[in-house]
Scaffold this motif. Structure first.
Motif, PDB file in Angstrom:
ATOM      1  N   ASP A   1      24.569   1.451 -18.471  1.00 41.25           N
ATOM      2  CA  ASP A   1      26.150   2.316 -18.129  1.00 41.25           C
ATOM      3  C   ASP A   1      26.716   1.465 -19.109  1.00 41.25           C
ATOM      4  N   MET A   2      28.413   1.782 -18.942  1.00 36.79           N
ATOM      5  CA  MET A   2      29.183   0.713 -19.954  1.00 36.79           C
ATOM      6  C   MET A   2      30.130   0.323 -19.008  1.00 36.79           C
TER       7      MET A   2
ATOM      8  N   ASN B   1      19.698   3.200 -35.046  1.00 32.58           N
ATOM      9  CA  ASN B   1      19.189   3.995 -34.029  1.00 32.58           C
ATOM     10  C   ASN B   1      19.755   3.925 -32.732  1.00 32.58           C
ATOM     11  N   SER B   2      20.721   3.521 -32.662  1.00 31.81           N
ATOM     12  CA  SER B   2      21.275   3.973 -31.140  1.00 31.81           C
ATOM     13  C   SER B   2      22.847   4.023 -30.784  1.00 31.81           C
ATOM     14  N   THR B   3      22.827   5.416 -30.845  1.00 32.42           N
ATOM     15  CA  THR B   3      23.894   6.166 -30.708  1.00 32.42           C
ATOM     16  C   THR B   3      24.979   6.281 -28.742  1.00 32.42           C
ATOM     17  N   ILE B   4      26.207   5.913 -29.291  1.00 26.68           N
ATOM     18  CA  ILE B   4      25.927   5.257 -27.589  1.00 26.68           C
ATOM     19  C   ILE B   4      26.204   7.207 -26.962  1.00 26.68           C
TER      20      ILE B   4
ATOM     21  N   LEU C   1      33.450  -0.156 -15.031  1.00 25.23           N
ATOM     22  CA  LEU C   1      32.315   0.107 -14.556  1.00 25.23           C
ATOM     23  C   LEU C   1      32.227   2.149 -15.074  1.00 25.23           C
ATOM     24  N   SER C   2      31.150   2.607 -15.405  1.00 25.50           N
ATOM     25  CA  SER C   2      30.657   4.929 -15.435  1.00 25.50           C
ATOM     26  C   SER C   2      29.499   4.156 -15.449  1.00 25.50           C
TER      27      SER C   2
ATOM     28  N   SER D   1      21.906  -5.504 -20.090  1.00 31.41           N
ATOM     29  CA  SER D   1      21.922  -4.429 -19.501  1.00 31.41           C
ATOM     30  C   SER D   1      22.512  -3.121 -19.378  1.00 31.41           C
ATOM     31  N   ASN D   2      23.782  -4.031 -20.029  1.00 30.12           N
ATOM     32  CA  ASN D   2      24.374  -2.514 -19.524  1.00 30.12           C
ATOM     33  C   ASN D   2      25.526  -2.278 -21.377  1.00 30.12           C
TER      34      ASN D   2
END
Ligand code: FAD
Length: 465
Positions: free
Chosen positions: A86-87, A45-48, A139-140, A237-238
């Motif tokens: 953030d990605m 359950n963790s769709t980006i 970094l997005s 964190s990301n």
């Protein structure tokens, strides 16, 4: 005509299109072969929610960018569990760094804002839990994670409350175009309709073979998924993503209690190999603490909205893509516009853009829990101890619009059985609640599909009990 619009397939596309069209004076049905909506959606359950940076072409990027904005609006409106994250797109060697530089330049050309090309020092500041030194990274600040099933269900429930008819356990057998519309034959009925929106992935439901996306024939890579526990203070964190020289993609997604890792490879790889790849990149991954591991097919097709037969009343969405959830709200808006250009309709005066309330016992304060229990004692009976899911929530999941009819349906709606015991202590209780609420025998309760019964028979010696 039986319907103005028939939507074939109740996946996330079908649900989102139903939601958009339910705002208008149209008679609509969704035909789904399973007992529930969006059964294909990812089980982890963790769709980006992507931002278009790594999309394979500009059209996919635009759909991702639009979908990204719309998902955030929908999450706000329907109180969905969207978490901004953030990605970091990372390069570990010079060749990867060159590729990353190009990806960054393309993303800027695509008009993507809030992205930055950063050096290894800044990457280490942004993500202290990286193990391996990187050359550079993008970094997005646009991305996040969402529970895809919750999104699909929210859209379907609002569509249902605004008059869309969801026809479950009914399989589409054929589509025939007639002078003014189509005839859809299913396992239960024959329907006439003005417009068909076909979201069923398989090719044999096309009206013409030449509509088939060539990419269906493409060789499919594998995505190897695993859920891992992190050591307490070493949580990511990301969201992290890197593409190696030999095109192996590694993804790590932080969840509240764990990390979802995914390795996209030409083939299925072992659990140990997958874990070792991520362990080299991320700190604090415990050695023997993988709670789920499975492989699936990885799709990166271009999604095609084929409306070349729109004058015959037929639109087909084809292709499967790793960011389909992100793109879905944008695609649903495009389809809705096309339908409105082709069928006369007006905005409904009594349309309600609201989802009925859901109470999640585990997220409430003790005062709020007590208030709920005072109204309904079932909220005081915890059924799933791992995830603190109460009987009240399970009953609500069954009784609400498009309620759960299967064990999997309860699991997806409430989070029961998704804790560390994986249902060992609550499965039988959930089967009993389903049987009681649906007025069925426990023997009839299924896991998800027809014939997936949980309890297959009574033991003879207990027959009389
Ligand atoms: C490994 C993997 C990872 C992913 N990760 C992400 C991510 O991180 N971010 C993101 O944005 N997206 C992601 N996606 C995309 C997304 O989760 C799925 O691709 C998407 O849920 C599929 O939705 P759909 O509606 O197109 O298709 P489906 O869910 O396949 O919908 C089709 C529906 O049609 C029904 N159907 C089939 N045949 C018939 C018939 N004959 N009659 C009636 N009904 C029928 C099916 O039961 C199904 O419900 C990922 C996908 C995969 C595979």
């Amino acid at each position: 005509m039986d319907y103005d619009v028939l939507i074939l397939g109740g996946g996330i596309f079908g649900c989102a299109i139903a939601y958009e069209l339910s705002k208008y004076s149209l008679n609509i049905a969704v035909i789904e072969k399973e007992y529930d909506i969006a059964t294909d959606i990812e089980i982890i359950n963790s769709t980006i929610v992507f931002d278009g940076t790594i999309a394979k072409n500009d059209i996919m990027s635009t759909l991702e960018q639009r979908g990204n904005v719309l998902i955030k609006e929908l999450a706000e409106k329907f109180n969905l569990s969207y978490q901004p994250k953030d990605m970091l797109y990372l390069a570990y060697c010079d060749k990867e760094a060159q590729k990353l530089q190009k990806t960054y330049e393309d993303a800027v050309d695509r008009g993507i804002e809030n992205i930055e090309l950063i050096n290894s020092k800044k990457v280490a500041e942004v993500e202290p839990n990286l193990k391996k030194e990187v050359i550079n990274g993008i970094l997005s600040r646009n991305t996040g994670i969402i529970e895809p099933y919750d999104l699909a269900l929210a859209l379907a429930e609002v569509a249902f409350d605004n008059g869309v008819n969801f026809r479950f356990n009914e399989k589409v057998l054929s589509i025939e175009t007639i002078a003014k519309g189509s005839i859809i034959t299913t396992t239960k009925n024959k329907f006439k309709c003005k417009m068909v929106i076909n979201t069923i992935p398989q090719k044999n439901y096309d009206i013409e073979d030449n509509l088939i996306d060539e990419e269906y024939k493409a060789v499919r890579r594998k995505i190897n998924y695993f859920l891992m526990e992190n050591e307490g203070d070493k949580k990511l964190s990301n969201i992290m993503l890197s593409i190696s020289e030999n095109n192996q993609i590694s993804v790590a997604v932080p969840n509240p209690n764990s990390t979802v890792g995914a390795i996209i490879h030409d083939d299925i790889i072992s659990m140990r190999e997958a874990k070792d790849i991520i362990k080299k990149q991320v700190k604090g991954i415990r050695n023997n603490y993988i709670s789920a591991y499975y492989s699936d097919t990885y799709y990166s097709d271009t999604i095609i909205i084929n409306d070349s037969y729109v004058d015959k009343g037929y639109i087909k969405i084809s292709g499967k893509n790793y960011s389909e959830v992100t793109m879905t709200p944008a695609i649903a808006k495009i389809i809705s516009e096309t339908i409105r250009e082709n069928i006369k309709c007006t905005l409904k005066k009594d349309y309600t853009d609201k989802r009925r309330d859901i109470f999640k016992f585990r997220d409430l304060s003790n005062e709020e829990r007590q208030e709920l229990i005072d109204v309904d004692k079932k909220y005081g009976n915890i059924v799933c101890y791992c995830n603190k899911v109460s009987e009240g929530e399970i009953v609500d999941a069954i009784r609400r619009p498009l309620g759960a009819r299967t064990v999997e349906g309860v699991k997806r709606r409430t989070g029961a059985m998704q804790g560390s015991c994986k249902g060992a202590t609550c499965l039988h209780k959930i089967v009993n609640i389903l049987a009681r609420e649906l007025n069925r025998d426990v023997l009839e309760i299924v896991k998800d599909t027809k014939d997936s019964n949980i309890i297959v028979g009574r033991m003879k010696e207990f027959d009389g009990i």
